[in-house]
Scaffold this active site. Structure first.
Site, mmCIF file in Angstrom:
data_model
loop_
_atom_site.group_PDB
_atom_site.id
_atom_site.type_symbol
_atom_site.label_atom_id
_atom_site.label_comp_id
_atom_site.label_asym_id
_atom_site.label_seq_id
_atom_site.Cartn_x
_atom_site.Cartn_y
_atom_site.Cartn_z
ATOM 1 N N ALA A 80 4.091 -6.742 -0.096
ATOM 2 C CA ALA A 80 3.539 -5.558 -0.751
ATOM 3 C C ALA A 80 2.392 -5.954 -1.661
ATOM 4 O O ALA A 80 2.507 -6.902 -2.436
ATOM 5 C CB ALA A 80 4.620 -4.842 -1.551
ATOM 6 N N HIS A 88 -9.251 -6.466 -7.375
ATOM 7 C CA HIS A 88 -8.508 -7.524 -6.686
ATOM 8 C C HIS A 88 -7.717 -6.965 -5.507
ATOM 9 O O HIS A 88 -7.670 -7.559 -4.429
ATOM 10 C CB HIS A 88 -7.578 -8.218 -7.695
ATOM 11 C CG HIS A 88 -6.798 -9.350 -7.120
ATOM 12 N ND1 HIS A 88 -5.456 -9.261 -6.837
ATOM 13 C CD2 HIS A 88 -7.180 -10.598 -6.771
ATOM 14 C CE1 HIS A 88 -5.038 -10.408 -6.335
ATOM 15 N NE2 HIS A 88 -6.062 -11.233 -6.280
ATOM 16 N N PHE A 113 1.786 -6.354 11.217
ATOM 17 C CA PHE A 113 1.318 -6.157 9.851
ATOM 18 C C PHE A 113 2.294 -5.256 9.100
ATOM 19 O O PHE A 113 2.236 -4.035 9.197
ATOM 20 C CB PHE A 113 -0.086 -5.537 9.869
ATOM 21 C CG PHE A 113 -0.698 -5.395 8.510
ATOM 22 C CD1 PHE A 113 -1.193 -6.501 7.844
ATOM 23 C CD2 PHE A 113 -0.785 -4.159 7.893
ATOM 24 C CE1 PHE A 113 -1.773 -6.380 6.592
ATOM 25 C CE2 PHE A 113 -1.355 -4.014 6.636
ATOM 26 C CZ PHE A 113 -1.854 -5.129 5.988
#
EC number: 2.5.1.78
Length: 153
Positions: A80, A88, A113
């Site tokens: 996560a 960022h 993914f």
């Protein structure tokens, strides 16, 4: 006309799972979901390897190592990345998604993914086994389907 669809029968498949330690509470729930999905479809526990990495940014390197190995039929990346107050988040999400996609294309193996990219912790929790299902489980089922489809073609 030929139609190809990957079957959801996973007996004999070998799967590598990569989980990011950053936001480990979420990663652990995604891992639980992935293991549940693999077991329910017939993957034996001894045919599953789990590698923990510091965070999502490190996943593509280990995914490439696993995908290049003849030991694995599929690789699942779980973790996560939760948006903060700086840019960022954008850089990490972009590079991780590109990196994982490139590994799959370079190696010809399915690399799933399962990295949640959310605006807040609540959205991540929802996608890790509560309201919105479990992305780890979904990735496991997708990995089975793709591994079998690749074998079929």
């Amino acid at each position: 006309m030929n139609i190809f669809e990957g079957k959801l029968i996973a007996e004999g498949l070998k799967v590598g799972i990569i989980v990011g330690r950053f936001n480990e509470f979420i990663g652990s729930k995604l891992l639980d979901g992935a293991l549940d999905g693999l077991k329910r479809h017939g993957v034996n526990l001894e045919d599953i390897d789990v590698a923990w990495v510091p965070g999502a940014f490190e996943m593509p390197l280990i995914a490439k190592k696993m995908a290049k190995s003849p030991k694995y039929d599929a690789v699942i990346c779980l973790g996560a990345v939760i948006k903060g107050s700086t840019s960022h988040y954008d850089y990490v999400c972009s590079e991780v998604s590109k990196g994982i996609a490139n590994v799959s294309l370079e190696t010809g193996k399915p690399v799933m993914f399962g990295v949640l990219t959310t605006n807040n912790i609540e959205q991540a929790i929802e996608r890790a086994g509560t309201k919105a299902g479990n992305k780890g489980y979904e990735c496991a089922v997708g990995a089975i389907e793709m591994a079998n489809l690749i074998k079929e073609l």
